[in-house]
Structures are given as C-alpha cells and as structure tokens.
Design a protein around this motif. Structure first.
Motif, PDB file in Angstrom:
ATOM      1  N   ILE A 264       0.884  -1.168   0.000  1.00 22.75           N
ATOM      2  CA  ILE A 264       0.000   0.000   0.000  1.00 22.75           C
ATOM      3  C   ILE A 264       0.915   1.209   0.000  1.00 22.75           C
ATOM      4  O   ILE A 264       1.912   1.230   0.717  1.00 22.75           O
ATOM      5  N   ASN A 265       0.621   2.206  -0.809  1.00 20.99           N
ATOM      6  CA  ASN A 265       1.515   3.363  -0.842  1.00 20.99           C
ATOM      7  C   ASN A 265       0.750   4.663  -0.947  1.00 20.99           C
ATOM      8  O   ASN A 265      -0.442   4.696  -1.268  1.00 20.99           O
ATOM      9  N   GLY A 266       1.473   5.753  -0.696  1.00 20.88           N
ATOM     10  CA  GLY A 266       0.913   7.091  -0.855  1.00 20.88           C
ATOM     11  C   GLY A 266       1.056   7.921   0.398  1.00 20.88           C
ATOM     12  O   GLY A 266       1.500   7.451   1.442  1.00 20.88           O
ATOM     13  N   GLY A 267       0.676   9.176   0.300  1.00 17.43           N
ATOM     14  CA  GLY A 267       0.688  10.058   1.457  1.00 17.43           C
ATOM     15  C   GLY A 267       1.912  10.941   1.547  1.00 17.43           C
ATOM     16  O   GLY A 267       1.918  11.932   2.250  1.00 17.43           O
TER      17      GLY A 267
ATOM     18  N   ALA B   5       1.880   9.275  -6.019  1.00 19.29           N
ATOM     19  CA  ALA B   5       1.507   7.910  -5.643  1.00 19.29           C
ATOM     20  C   ALA B   5       1.365   6.985  -6.844  1.00 19.29           C
ATOM     21  O   ALA B   5       1.781   5.819  -6.800  1.00 19.29           O
ATOM     22  N   LEU B   6       0.771   7.472  -7.929  1.00 21.37           N
ATOM     23  CA  LEU B   6       0.604   6.619  -9.105  1.00 21.37           C
ATOM     24  C   LEU B   6       1.941   6.342  -9.785  1.00 21.37           C
ATOM     25  O   LEU B   6       2.166   5.242 -10.304  1.00 21.37           O
TER      26      LEU B   6
ATOM     27  N   MET C  63      -1.943  -2.954  -3.692  1.00 23.85           N
ATOM     28  CA  MET C  63      -3.254  -3.374  -3.204  1.00 23.85           C
ATOM     29  C   MET C  63      -4.156  -2.179  -2.923  1.00 23.85           C
ATOM     30  O   MET C  63      -5.373  -2.272  -3.041  1.00 23.85           O
ATOM     31  N   LEU C  64      -3.547  -1.061  -2.530  1.00 28.47           N
ATOM     32  CA  LEU C  64      -4.293   0.173  -2.307  1.00 28.47           C
ATOM     33  C   LEU C  64      -3.336   1.337  -2.516  1.00 28.47           C
ATOM     34  O   LEU C  64      -2.192   1.297  -2.057  1.00 28.47           O
ATOM     35  N   ILE C  65      -3.804   2.364  -3.222  1.00 33.21           N
ATOM     36  CA  ILE C  65      -2.998   3.555  -3.487  1.00 33.21           C
ATOM     37  C   ILE C  65      -3.669   4.747  -2.824  1.00 33.21           C
ATOM     38  O   ILE C  65      -4.833   5.050  -3.100  1.00 33.21           O
ATOM     39  N   ASN C  66      -2.948   5.413  -1.929  1.00 31.95           N
ATOM     40  CA  ASN C  66      -3.442   6.644  -1.314  1.00 31.95           C
ATOM     41  C   ASN C  66      -3.044   7.807  -2.221  1.00 31.95           C
ATOM     42  O   ASN C  66      -1.926   8.313  -2.149  1.00 31.95           O
ATOM     43  N   ALA C  67      -3.940   8.222  -3.083  1.00 30.15           N
ATOM     44  CA  ALA C  67      -3.626   9.223  -4.101  1.00 30.15           C
ATOM     45  C   ALA C  67      -4.256  10.566  -3.754  1.00 30.15           C
ATOM     46  O   ALA C  67      -5.193  10.646  -2.954  1.00 30.15           O
ATOM     47  N   TYR C  68      -3.726  11.606  -4.389  1.00 29.78           N
ATOM     48  CA  TYR C  68      -4.297  12.932  -4.172  1.00 29.78           C
ATOM     49  C   TYR C  68      -5.056  13.421  -5.398  1.00 29.78           C
ATOM     50  O   TYR C  68      -6.255  13.591  -5.392  1.00 29.78           O
TER      51      TYR C  68
ATOM     52  N   THR D  16       8.758   7.447   4.958  1.00 24.77           N
ATOM     53  CA  THR D  16       9.215   8.383   3.927  1.00 24.77           C
ATOM     54  C   THR D  16       9.945   7.610   2.844  1.00 24.77           C
ATOM     55  O   THR D  16      11.030   7.073   3.080  1.00 24.77           O
ATOM     56  N   LEU D  17       9.354   7.554   1.678  1.00 24.50           N
ATOM     57  CA  LEU D  17       9.950   6.796   0.581  1.00 24.50           C
ATOM     58  C   LEU D  17      11.120   7.535  -0.041  1.00 24.50           C
ATOM     59  O   LEU D  17      12.171   6.950  -0.307  1.00 24.50           O
ATOM     60  N   LEU D  18      10.946   8.833  -0.278  1.00 25.30           N
ATOM     61  CA  LEU D  18      11.992   9.610  -0.941  1.00 25.30           C
ATOM     62  C   LEU D  18      12.116  10.968  -0.265  1.00 25.30           C
ATOM     63  O   LEU D  18      11.273  11.840  -0.460  1.00 25.30           O
ATOM     64  N   PRO D  19      13.152  11.182   0.530  1.00 26.78           N
ATOM     65  CA  PRO D  19      13.326  12.470   1.207  1.00 26.78           C
ATOM     66  C   PRO D  19      13.543  13.592   0.200  1.00 26.78           C
ATOM     67  O   PRO D  19      14.009  13.360  -0.918  1.00 26.78           O
ATOM     68  N   PRO D  20      13.222  14.829   0.575  1.00 26.57           N
ATOM     69  CA  PRO D  20      13.498  15.961  -0.308  1.00 26.57           C
ATOM     70  C   PRO D  20      14.989  16.043  -0.628  1.00 26.57           C
ATOM     71  O   PRO D  20      15.834  15.685   0.191  1.00 26.57           O
ATOM     72  N   GLY D  21      15.300  16.509  -1.815  1.00 28.54           N
ATOM     73  CA  GLY D  21      16.699  16.695  -2.185  1.00 28.54           C
ATOM     74  C   GLY D  21      17.308  15.531  -2.931  1.00 28.54           C
ATOM     75  O   GLY D  21      18.490  15.574  -3.279  1.00 28.54           O
ATOM     76  N   LYS D  22      16.542  14.486  -3.205  1.00 32.84           N
ATOM     77  CA  LYS D  22      17.043  13.361  -3.994  1.00 32.84           C
ATOM     78  C   LYS D  22      16.574  13.548  -5.436  1.00 32.84           C
ATOM     79  O   LYS D  22      15.430  13.266  -5.771  1.00 32.84           O
ATOM     80  N   ILE D  23      17.455  14.040  -6.288  1.00 31.25           N
ATOM     81  CA  ILE D  23      17.095  14.314  -7.679  1.00 31.25           C
ATOM     82  C   ILE D  23      18.145  13.696  -8.588  1.00 31.25           C
ATOM     83  O   ILE D  23      19.331  14.009  -8.482  1.00 31.25           O
TER      84      ILE D  23
END
Length: 430
Positions: free
Chosen positions: A307-310, A315-316, A330-335, A397-404
């Motif tokens: 399950i991901n998102g937030g 998210a997609l 299984m579930l996506i928390n999307a905006y 936190t999947l990807l912290p700010p500053g990872k580009i």
C-alpha cells in the motif's frame, strides 16, 4: 466506506475515502505561503481573512518554516462587520503601517477564501498601497473556491510566480543556473542544492545562482534573470520558469525528482545541450548503479504486495515503478491526477493489478483495510505500532526531499529492501 478501483478512476472526483465530501486539498493553501514567502529576509507577509485562517497561516509559519520571521508575519483579521460590508480601507492602512519599517523591502499580501468570495479587490489595494509607500506589494491569491488554489503546492507556485515582478533584466552570466521549485511536504530537511544533480553541475564548473524557494535576500531575486538557465526541480517552479522565459528569455529545463530512468537520462542530455558541457563522467556510475539495482530488485521484490501514498513522489508514479519491479499494489493513497497519471494507471492495469484508490487525506480508510488486504509493505504515514502488530513492514518516507537524479531510484529501492528485511530504513547513496 466507498473506494473505487484504479480501473474506475477517470477524474479527480473519483478519488475519495470514507467521507462523502470531496476535499479541496490536503493542507490549507496558506501553509504553502507560510513555508516559502518568509524565506526572503527583507519580505513581510500579511494574510487577510478570518481569525481562524490567519491563525492557521501564522502557526504554520512558526512551526514549519526554516526562517519563521516572527516579526515579519502579520495577520489582518476580518471582523463580522468586515465580512458583511467589506474592509473599508483597513487592508491598505495595515500595508502602509508595515511598510514604514526600513527593514521591509516588499510585502506579500495573501488572500484567503472569505476576502475573495466577498469581492475584496486585492490587486487594486496592492497598487494603491505600493504607489504611496514605494515598496513592492505582491498579491498572492490562494482562495480555494474562486481562485482554484486547491492545495499548498499551488500556493507555493503562486508565491514564486509573483516574485517575477521583482526581477529586472540582467547581463546573462554563462555557466550559471537557477533551481526553481522545492518540495516541503516531507519536511524542510534536504534541498535540491544537496542533490546528485547539484553535485554533477558543480563538479562541471556550473554555479547555482539562486534557488527558490530558499533563504535569500531581495537583491538575489532582482538579479535572478542573470542565470543562463533555469532548472525546474519541482513542479511548483514551472510557472515562474515560464514567466522568466517570456519576460527575460531565460530558457528552462524540467528536472524533477523521478523514478523514471529515461526521464532522468533525457534531463541530463538537455542540460548538456544548453550548458554545452559533458556531465556523463559525474553521473554515469550512478546511472549504472541504478540500472543494476532495478535488475536485481525484479528478482528480490517480485510478488511482494504494498500500500503506498501520502508522501511524495506522486503515488501513481510510485505504484507504476514498483509494479515494473514485480510488486503488487493493493491500495494507493492518491491525491490528484496529473499529466502522467493516465499512462501510469494504464501500466499498472496492464500488469494485472487493479488496486483500491483512496483519497490521501482519509488515512483511516486505508488503515481500516489492513486486516483485509494484509500487504507486505505499507509506504507512507500510518500507525506504526498497529502495522507492527499486524506484521506489516512500514516505510514512512519513501523519498526524502533533495534526492534528484539516479540517486532517487537507488534510494527508493534500497529503502524498500531494508524495510522488508526489518533493517535500517535511513539509507543514502554511496
């Protein structure tokens, strides 16, 4: 509780949680102004609205901004009679009072819903006050309903866009760039200046002229058109980049945090063309590491459910990336849907997955589905203790700010592998 499947999502209104109402946004847009505008050291901010709205804005500034500027953040509070009959000059008088300070060189005049709905003309008020005090007054329209400002990211974009009014034509300095756009959703730690992208540019002799939003002085904003290239490092910077291209001829390249290797490679190629540099020596090893990790992850993560998102990234996009590795959403928390959503949606469906889609501001709906879905991994904000009781791995936190750059892919895969193994999720690129 009603939740649509991904195959049923055609428009934003199809994404909902356990509430019958469709929320305009995850955070009030004043949050976006509160974390970005005070970063200009000589700028004051005045938020106009009801007591509740202005309190929320100032509270957001005090607790979430890197440079709160307590003495530069003002509230212009409407009384009941103001809502009925209009402000009758109080906004202009407040602006002129703030402008008396020699330390203040510009003022952001920030609307909320009520002033816009009752018809207060903040553009006209700004012009009148500016003519009297001689200092720039920058109106920022962030009302939900009549200005379509449905989230704090849009408010940051508008706060940046209006700063274009401060800029002046400059002699372009070769080998210089501006970074436009920054994600504050997962906190203020970590910026594009600390990214792989920044390191590659600096090692090639490129100077980062300015990053917005970031702590800076107004003189730096005046001189922003002196950069040879703008790099949009988050979507909130796109409007300002387009404005600067139209007004000053400054070209821009989009290079946001992404999990798409092809997008990252194309971004570096565009930078090399505009800057007439070869950056490959600085990013090639990271590209190879990312490609190698993706290949390994297809073996390691195949069949794992999640399950991901937030939290960013989108998210997609995340669900499509993990689906490509063989994981099962299984579930996506999307905006909300964006210009890439349909391609990501179709890709996930083509993998034989049709997950539930929940509105991100309804976390209880996702948590209530846990016992039914029993995913291997829960990504995003959630009740850590409850997840542990159910034996579900958690990565907040999947990807912290500053990872580009390629480092984003490396970080995401490494963090997920660590979370599933119950190890340290605080990973970084070597």
């Amino acid at each position: 509780m009603r939740l649509n499947r991904l195959s049923e999502i055609k428009k934003n209104q199809d994404i909902y949680g356990d509430s019958a109402a469709i929320s305009c946004g995850v955070f009030c847009p004043t949050f976006g102004v509160a974390v970005s505008a005070p970063l200009i050291k000589e700028a004051a901010v005045m938020v106009v609205g009801t007591a509740e709205c202005t309190w929320y804005a100032k509270n957001s500034c005090l607790y979430h901004s890197e440079d709160p500027g307590y003495d530069r953040f003002y509230s212009c509070v409407f009384e009941d009679s103001d809502i009925t009959f209009g402000d009758r000059g109080g906004i202009k008088q407040s602006l002129l009072k703030i402008a008396e300070s020699e330390a203040i060189q510009c003022i952001f005049l920030v609307s909320t819903c009520i002033p816009e709905i009752i018809g207060e003309d903040l553009e006209a008020i700004s012009k009148e006050a500016q003519k009297i005090c001689g200092k720039p007054i920058l109106p920022v329209h962030i009302a939900h309903y009549d200005n379509n400002c449905n989230e704090f990211g849009v408010a940051i974009a508008r706060t940046l866009r209006v700063q274009g009014r401060l800029m002046k034509p400059q002699t372009v300095k070769p080998g210089t760039v501006n970074f436009l756009g920054r994600n504050f959703h997962a906190g203020t730690a970590g910026t594009p200046k600390q990214s792989e992208l920044a390191k590659c540019l600096e090692q090639a002799g490129v100077t980062i002229n300015l990053m917005l939003p970031d702590q800076c002085c107004i003189k730096q904003i005046y001189e922003a058109p002196g950069a040879a290239l703008n790099i949009v490092t988050n979507e909130v910077g796109r409007e300002l980049a387009e404005y600067m291209q139209n007004q000053f001829g400054t070209p821009f390249v989009e290079f946001e945090a992404s999990l798409d290797i092809n997008y990252i490679s194309a971004g570096y190629q565009q930078l090399e063309e505009y800057l007439e540099l070869d950056l490959s020596a600085d990013y090639m090893a990271l590209q190879q590491q990312a490609e190698s990790l993706v290949a390994e992850a297809r073996q390691d993560l195949a069949g794992k459910t999640f399950i991901n998102g937030g939290r960013p990234p989108d998210a997609l996009e995340v669900a499509a990336f993990l689906s490509a590795l063989g994981m099962k959403p299984m579930l996506i928390n999307a905006y909300r849907l964006n210009d890439k959503s349909e391609a990501n949606r179709q890709f996930i469906l083509e993998q034989g997955c049709d997950p539930y889609v929940n509105y991100v501001a309804n976390p209880n709906a996702a948590m209530s589905m846990l016992t039914k879905l029993q995913p291997d991994l829960y990504i995003g904000f959630g009740n850590g203790d409850y997840l542990r009781q159910l034996g579900i791995s958690h990565l907040e936190t999947l990807l912290p700010p500053g990872k580009i750059g390629y480092e984003a892919i490396i970080h995401v895969i490494t963090a997920i592998q660590a979370a599933l193994k119950g190890g340290d999720q605080d990973v970084s690129c070597a």
